[in-house]
Design an enzyme around this catalytic site. Sequence first.
Site, PDB file in Angstrom:
ATOM      1  CG  HIS A 269      -2.163   0.736   1.123  1.00 55.86           C
ATOM      2  ND1 HIS A 269      -2.178   2.109   1.151  1.00 55.86           N
ATOM      3  CD2 HIS A 269      -3.450   0.348   0.998  1.00 55.86           C
ATOM      4  CE1 HIS A 269      -3.440   2.522   1.066  1.00 55.86           C
ATOM      5  NE2 HIS A 269      -4.232   1.470   0.962  1.00 55.86           N
TER       6      HIS A 269
ATOM      7  CD  GLU B  16      -4.543   0.623  -2.382  1.00 58.60           C
ATOM      8  OE1 GLU B  16      -5.180  -0.387  -2.022  1.00 58.60           O
ATOM      9  OE2 GLU B  16      -4.988   1.770  -2.240  1.00 58.60           O
TER      10      GLU B  16
END
Length: 384
Positions: A200, A347
């Site tokens: 992330h 992501e």
Amino acid sequence: MLGFKYLAFTAAVRGVVADLITNEPWPFDVTSISAPDGSVTAKFVSFGATMAELWVKDRTGVAHDVIPGYDDPSQLLADPAHPVFNAIVGRYANRIKNGTFSIPITRDPPADGPGVYHIPTNDHDGQDTLHGGIYGWDRRNWTLVSKTASSVTYHHLDAADEGFPGNVSAFVTHSVASGQLHTQVHATATEKTPIMLTQHIYWNLDGFQTNTSNWNTSDVLNYTLHVDASRYIATDSNGVPTGPILAVQGTPLDFLAPQQIGARWADAVDVCGPGCQGYDNCWIYDKSEQTTPGVSLSSDFSGIRVDITSDSPAVQVYTGNYLGTPRKAVHGGPTLTYNPHSAVAIEQQGWIDAINNPEWGIDQIYEPGRDFTWSTTYKFSTFP
Ligand SMILES: *[C@@H]1O[C@H](CO)[C@@H](O)[C@H](O)[C@H]1NC(C)=O
Ligand SMILES: *[C@@H]1O[C@H](CO)[C@@H](O)[C@H](O)[C@H]1NC(C)=O
Ligand SMILES: *[C@@H]1O[C@H](CO)[C@@H](O)[C@H](O)[C@H]1NC(C)=O
Ligand SMILES: *[C@@H]1O[C@H](CO)[C@@H](O)[C@H](O)[C@H]1NC(C)=O
Ligand SMILES: *[C@@H]1O[C@H](CO)[C@@H](O)[C@H](O)[C@H]1NC(C)=O
Ligand SMILES: *[C@@H]1O[C@H](CO)[C@@H](O)[C@H](O)[C@H]1NC(C)=O
């Protein structure tokens, strides 16, 4: 200098104290790795196998830390805002409708029944599970298992955490080389379970420089973004897939031709949810096997460009719509905060909530004999 030594000293003492009490190392100790040519330096903590700093050079050769985060990495656990700064996210990243799925997978599984699983819901007033539950992999103490000057490997045993079936043993290796960062994950399961991971990372390619007058470095809307995807996953007001796969053509999600992130900003209202301006969407890559970058991002100000190549079939792009925590000192903190849209999370992941959308034909159930792997390379360059 004194301040740095003092911090290093207290961190060392805390490490020893933690070791004495729990017989475990302090999970927020920082491990630094560098490319042999000095082009890239990254720092990690074992908590969440999280990247804490990432230094790359701008077009003038000056290095900047291009990711938001905390000066005190224990905030990764303590910060109630929980923006999931730069961690490995699992066992199942993104959203799970009603925190429920079944094995074998079905659409809208019954509340009870054989093979039905419930994961604690932590998003949108309990209507879905985000990023693996209340304590997903990003908030677990991984163990440092090996390190070289340019790479570090962490391990995590997820022993049926958060209500997922079976144990998952995961190794992640982060490494840097000339002009690049590479992260790869290998996970094995003891019984049938969904696995879907991401890393992330939030990007601010200007390193939030505070000494500029003509450019707003706390705004990524002028960055140029390319996403090699002509389809995206339709979602409801919670960001949960509804089933249809839609074409980006004619929508603000069309980044097939490189565009400024903010090029269609006025049209990007309600795109990330009702009343929300910006992106928090999942694109499906056109190529099934990526050999060329799926996403490229660049800033005209620093001249830094990142090209991202992954074995993931999809990517979630989140324009940091709810950011708001104090910045690291290197970014002008703690008096300055990371504002909304001051960084963009990119992501690399699977089709989101495919475990509740059997008609897609995407198999995210792993078991002994079917290991999960994830691999992404971030290549840095500069342009005039
Ligand atoms: C959501 O899951 C709960 C159990 O966690 C269940 O009781 C409820 O019926 C489910 N709701 C829907 C709409 O499926
Ligand atoms: C992780 O480490 C921290 C600090 O040592 C400790 O407080 C916490 O209980 C640990 N978490 C788990 C799940 O073991
Ligand atoms: C799962 O992990 C737990 C905790 O380490 C362990 O006790 C158990 O034996 C493991 N189960 C399997 C099937 O490996
Ligand atoms: C100010 O910004 C320039 C790049 O525009 C950079 O080279 C320089 O190091 C910065 N100075 C400080 C004190 O941050
Ligand atoms: C974005 O770029 C335009 C020129 O293309 C400039 O006028 C504007 O100030 C920039 N905005 C930010 C936030 O830097
Ligand atoms: C810079 O951009 C941020 C995010 O869009 C915005 O909140 C802020 O007001 C801008 N600052 C200036 C000086 O324009």
